[in-house]
Scaffold this active site. Structure first.
Site, PDB file in Angstrom:
ATOM      1  N   LYS A 214       0.766  -1.149  -0.013  1.00 41.19           N
ATOM      2  CA  LYS A 214       0.030  -0.174  -0.080  1.00 41.19           C
ATOM      3  C   LYS A 214       0.837   1.346  -0.002  1.00 41.19           C
ATOM      4  CE  LYS A 214      -4.471  -1.911   1.221  1.00 41.19           C
ATOM      5  NZ  LYS A 214      -5.435  -2.102   2.362  1.00 41.19           N
ATOM      6  N   ARG A 249      -3.960 -10.264   4.286  1.00 39.30           N
ATOM      7  CA  ARG A 249      -4.475 -10.235   2.878  1.00 39.30           C
ATOM      8  C   ARG A 249      -3.262  -9.501   2.004  1.00 39.30           C
ATOM      9  NH1 ARG A 249      -6.258  -6.492  -0.829  1.00 39.30           N
ATOM     10  NH2 ARG A 249      -8.063  -7.195  -2.226  1.00 39.30           N
TER      11      ARG A 249
HETATM   12  N1  HH2 Z   1      -7.417  -3.739   0.564  1.00 41.59           N
HETATM   13  C1  HH2 Z   1      -7.645  -3.728  -0.555  1.00 41.59           C
HETATM   14  C2  HH2 Z   1      -8.723  -4.381  -1.128  1.00 41.59           C
HETATM   15  N2  HH2 Z   1      -9.836  -4.918  -0.265  1.00 41.59           N
HETATM   16  N3  HH2 Z   1     -10.132  -5.657   1.823  1.00 41.59           N
HETATM   17  C3  HH2 Z   1      -9.941  -5.992   3.081  1.00 41.59           C
HETATM   18  N4  HH2 Z   1     -10.622  -6.769   3.823  1.00 41.59           N
HETATM   19  N5  HH2 Z   1      -8.881  -5.260   3.649  1.00 41.59           N
HETATM   20  C4  HH2 Z   1      -8.092  -4.258   2.925  1.00 41.59           C
HETATM   21  O1  HH2 Z   1      -7.205  -3.985   3.470  1.00 41.59           O
HETATM   22  C5  HH2 Z   1      -8.176  -4.298   1.411  1.00 41.59           C
HETATM   23  C6  HH2 Z   1      -9.454  -5.009   1.074  1.00 41.59           C
HETATM   24  C7  HH2 Z   1      -6.959  -2.897  -1.688  1.00 41.59           C
HETATM   25  O2  HH2 Z   1      -5.921  -3.708  -2.180  1.00 41.59           O
HETATM   26  P1  HH2 Z   1      -6.055  -4.115  -3.704  1.00 41.59           P
HETATM   27  O3  HH2 Z   1      -6.957  -5.370  -3.828  1.00 41.59           O
HETATM   28  O4  HH2 Z   1      -4.477  -4.541  -4.050  1.00 41.59           O
HETATM   29  O5  HH2 Z   1      -6.493  -2.875  -4.776  1.00 41.59           O
HETATM   30  P2  HH2 Z   1      -7.704  -2.646  -5.400  1.00 41.59           P
HETATM   31  O6  HH2 Z   1      -8.597  -2.291  -4.423  1.00 41.59           O
HETATM   32  O7  HH2 Z   1      -7.002  -1.408  -6.254  1.00 41.59           O
HETATM   33  O8  HH2 Z   1      -8.106  -3.812  -6.169  1.00 41.59           O
END
Ligand code: HH2
Length: 279
Positions: A214, A249
């Site tokens: 992040k 995650r």
């Molecule tokens: N962070 C992201 C997405 N979903 N869900 C939970 N429970 N906790 C988190 O910290 C979290 C989440 C963001 O990360 P990423 O999936 O890599 O990016 P994007 O939302 O752009 O797909």
């Protein structure tokens, strides 16, 4: 090796615009292969998402989100995936179709606020459900976020969301809680949440933590590329384990699994070596 008391949730984004891996796994076949690789690396949960939640992300229409995620869930199960399948969505119809297809975990970053039908869908399926804190929505959440006390404010939010979930028929043992690192938080907020993460353990439900690659890690280390944030990701996950988080995650499953295995063996006494006498 003793059985771990933590679970790794591997990130499987099927989106063209996710902040770190957007576009790479858009084709279902590629996504399925990546999911199976994450499982082989040690992911106990595969978090399949078809809509990016990164700051400023544009919403994705339901039909497009379904087109992205359902073939991936079906394909993973057809190929014998044994990891629990999580659907990362805030749309009830997407969650419902994913649960029909074999998912059993709903990761809704709006904590059941985004769609009035979501809680009912989760309750009817008896699915696991992660309630995550987010201030505002992805388009606005990083515009000057403020809290009285970031930990107490987020705990109060999660208490309220948990009461709502229970009132709509979701069983308490299906609920997981996540402070939502990066979702409407400054670098200082994220660090305070990690430092005081133990206070969330007192809420009695498993704590999920998502720091992987992040932006705040890039701000702290000067690493512009998300691919260069693995060491920082590991540091935060080790720390979060020590402070009581039990679901992690992450994008880079194998190295985080190794780091958490050693951390868990160190923190949880006593470790007994059943297999060898090596150093
Ligand atoms: N962070 C992201 C997405 N979903 N869900 C939970 N429970 N906790 C988190 O910290 C979290 C989440 C963001 O990360 P990423 O999936 O890599 O990016 P994007 O939302 O752009 O797909």
């Amino acid at each position: 090796m003793s059985s771990p008391d933590f679970r790794i949730m591997g990130v499987l984004n099927v989106t063209p615009d996710s902040f770190s891996d957007g576009g790479r796994y858009l084709a279902a076949e590629v996504a399925i292969a990546h999911g199976l690789a994450l499982e082989a690396d040690g992911a106990a949960i595969l978090d399949v998402g078809g809509e990016s939640t990164r700051p400023g992300a544009a919403p994705v229409p339901e039909a497009e989100e379904l087109r992205r995620v359902i073939p991936v869930i079906e394909g993973l199960l057809e190929r014998g995936a044994r990891a629990q399948i999580s659907i990362d969505t805030s749309k009830a119809p997407v969650a419902a179709r994913a649960l029909e297809a074999g998912a059993s975990f709903v990761n809704d970053v709006t904590a059941l606020r985004g769609d009035p039908d979501m809680a009912g869908v989760v309750a009817a399926a008896g699915a696991d459900c992660c309630l995550m804190h987010m201030l505002g929505d992805p388009r606005t959440m990083q515009d000057d976020p403020r809290y009285d006390d970031v930990v107490n404010d987020i705990k109060a939010f999660l208490e309220e969301r948990m009461a709502f979930a229970l009132a709509t028929g979701i069983a308490v043992d299906r609920i997981l809680l996540d402070p939502g690192i990066g979702f409407g938080k400054t670098v200082a907020h994220n660090l305070e949440l990690l430092r005081r993460l133990g206070e969330f353990r007192d809420m009695g439900r498993p704590v999920v933590i998502g720091t992987s690659r992040k932006t705040f890690l890039g701000r702290l280390t000067g690493r512009e590329s998300t691919d260069d944030r693995l060491a920082a990701t590991i540091a935060t996950n080790v720390l979060a384990y020590e402070r009581g988080a039990r679901v992690f995650r992450v994008h880079d499953v194998a190295p985080v699994r190794d780091a958490l295995t050693v951390t868990a063996a160190t923190v949880r006494p006593p470790w007994t070596n059943q297999t060898s006498t090596t150093k």
